[in-house]
Design a protein around this motif. Structure first.
Motif, short mmCIF file in Angstrom:
data_model
loop_
_atom_site.label_atom_id
_atom_site.label_comp_id
_atom_site.label_asym_id
_atom_site.label_seq_id
_atom_site.Cartn_x
_atom_site.Cartn_y
_atom_site.Cartn_z
N MET A 1 -141.60 5.83 -63.66
CA MET A 1 -140.50 6.76 -63.81
C MET A 1 -141.06 8.17 -63.91
O MET A 1 -142.03 8.40 -64.57
N ALA A 2 -140.41 9.07 -63.28
CA ALA A 2 -140.73 10.48 -63.41
C ALA A 2 -139.56 11.14 -64.12
O ALA A 2 -138.40 10.81 -63.88
N VAL A 3 -139.87 12.07 -65.02
CA VAL A 3 -138.79 12.83 -65.64
C VAL A 3 -138.22 13.71 -64.54
O VAL A 3 -138.94 14.38 -63.81
N SER A 4 -136.91 13.70 -64.39
CA SER A 4 -136.26 14.46 -63.33
C SER A 4 -136.30 15.95 -63.62
O SER A 4 -136.59 16.39 -64.75
N THR A 5 -135.97 16.72 -62.61
CA THR A 5 -135.84 18.16 -62.78
C THR A 5 -134.80 18.46 -63.84
O THR A 5 -134.99 19.35 -64.68
N ARG A 6 -133.71 17.69 -63.84
CA ARG A 6 -132.66 17.89 -64.85
C ARG A 6 -133.21 17.68 -66.27
O ARG A 6 -132.89 18.44 -67.17
N GLY A 7 -134.02 16.65 -66.46
CA GLY A 7 -134.61 16.38 -67.77
C GLY A 7 -135.54 17.50 -68.20
O GLY A 7 -135.53 17.93 -69.36
N ASP A 8 -136.35 17.99 -67.27
CA ASP A 8 -137.25 19.09 -67.57
C ASP A 8 -136.46 20.36 -67.88
O ASP A 8 -136.71 21.03 -68.88
N TYR A 9 -135.49 20.70 -67.04
CA TYR A 9 -134.69 21.91 -67.25
C TYR A 9 -133.91 21.83 -68.56
O TYR A 9 -133.80 22.83 -69.27
N ALA A 10 -133.36 20.68 -68.87
CA ALA A 10 -132.61 20.52 -70.12
C ALA A 10 -133.52 20.73 -71.32
O ALA A 10 -133.15 21.42 -72.29
N SER A 11 -134.72 20.19 -71.26
CA SER A 11 -135.69 20.36 -72.35
C SER A 11 -136.08 21.82 -72.49
O SER A 11 -136.17 22.36 -73.60
N ARG A 12 -136.31 22.49 -71.36
CA ARG A 12 -136.67 23.90 -71.39
C ARG A 12 -135.54 24.76 -71.94
O ARG A 12 -135.77 25.71 -72.71
N ALA A 48 -123.60 18.98 -69.61
CA ALA A 48 -124.00 17.60 -69.93
C ALA A 48 -124.55 17.52 -71.36
O ALA A 48 -124.25 16.57 -72.09
N LEU A 49 -125.32 18.51 -71.76
CA LEU A 49 -125.87 18.53 -73.12
C LEU A 49 -124.75 18.71 -74.15
O LEU A 49 -124.80 18.15 -75.23
N LYS A 50 -123.74 19.49 -73.79
CA LYS A 50 -122.58 19.65 -74.67
C LYS A 50 -121.84 18.32 -74.81
O LYS A 50 -121.46 17.93 -75.91
N VAL A 80 -133.53 14.00 -72.48
CA VAL A 80 -133.66 13.38 -71.16
C VAL A 80 -132.54 12.38 -70.93
O VAL A 80 -131.91 12.36 -69.87
N ARG A 81 -132.23 11.55 -71.93
CA ARG A 81 -131.14 10.58 -71.79
C ARG A 81 -129.80 11.27 -71.57
O ARG A 81 -128.94 10.77 -70.84
#
Length: 155
Positions: A1-12, A48-50, A80-81
């Motif tokens: 599994m690779a962390v998606s761009t969405r997961g990376d951007y959300a974390s950032r 999505a985070l909201k 990420v989830r």
């Protein structure tokens, strides 16, 4: 599994909120400028985070986003989830279920994929957003270096 761009951007994005918390909402534009993330995509991610209860928004002048939970309670795995769904190595199924062991060698491989996925989830859930912010500020060791210094980035 690779962390998606969405997961990376959300974390950032959430890390930026924590690093720049002044008690006031932060606009999407400000987060995009600080992180170098594309604003239209960032808006979708923040929604999505909201929806996951990790941020709150305020509309109007002086509006923007704030953390909905204490950063010490939010893990990278939760982030990420929230934007990618369940963290898994793949969608292979579980050993000993639904005929998974009917084919040669399949059951043992399913057990391996399941075990690796569990370790991956555990690792991502071991980093709180507050601890990551402390490392970014230079007040805690970086991930992967903690064992050298005898300290831990994990809560």
């Amino acid at each position: 599994m690779a962390v998606s761009t969405r997961g990376d951007y959300a974390s950032r994005a959430l890390l930026s909120l924590v690093l720049n918390d002044n008690g006031k909402p932060t606009s999407v534009r400000d987060i995009a400028e600080r992180t170098g993330l594309p604003q239209p995509y960032l808006e979708q991610i923040l929604l999505a985070l909201k929806g996951a209860g990790l941020v709150r928004s305020k509309r109007g002048v002086g509006g923007g986003y704030v953390m909905a939970r204490d950063p010490s309670e939010v893990t990278i795995g939760m982030i990420v989830r929230a934007v990618d769904g369940p963290i898994a190595l793949g969608d292979f199924g579980q050993p000993h279920q639904d005929g998974a062991c009917d084919h040669e060698g399949q059951c043992v491989l399913l057990a391996i994929w399941d075990s690796v996925g569990l370790r991956m989830r555990s690792e991502l859930d071991s980093y709180s957003l507050a601890a990551v912010a402390e490392a970014a500020r230079g007040r805690a060791p970086w991930p992967g270096t903690a064992h050298v210094a005898g300290e831990s980035l994990r809560p």
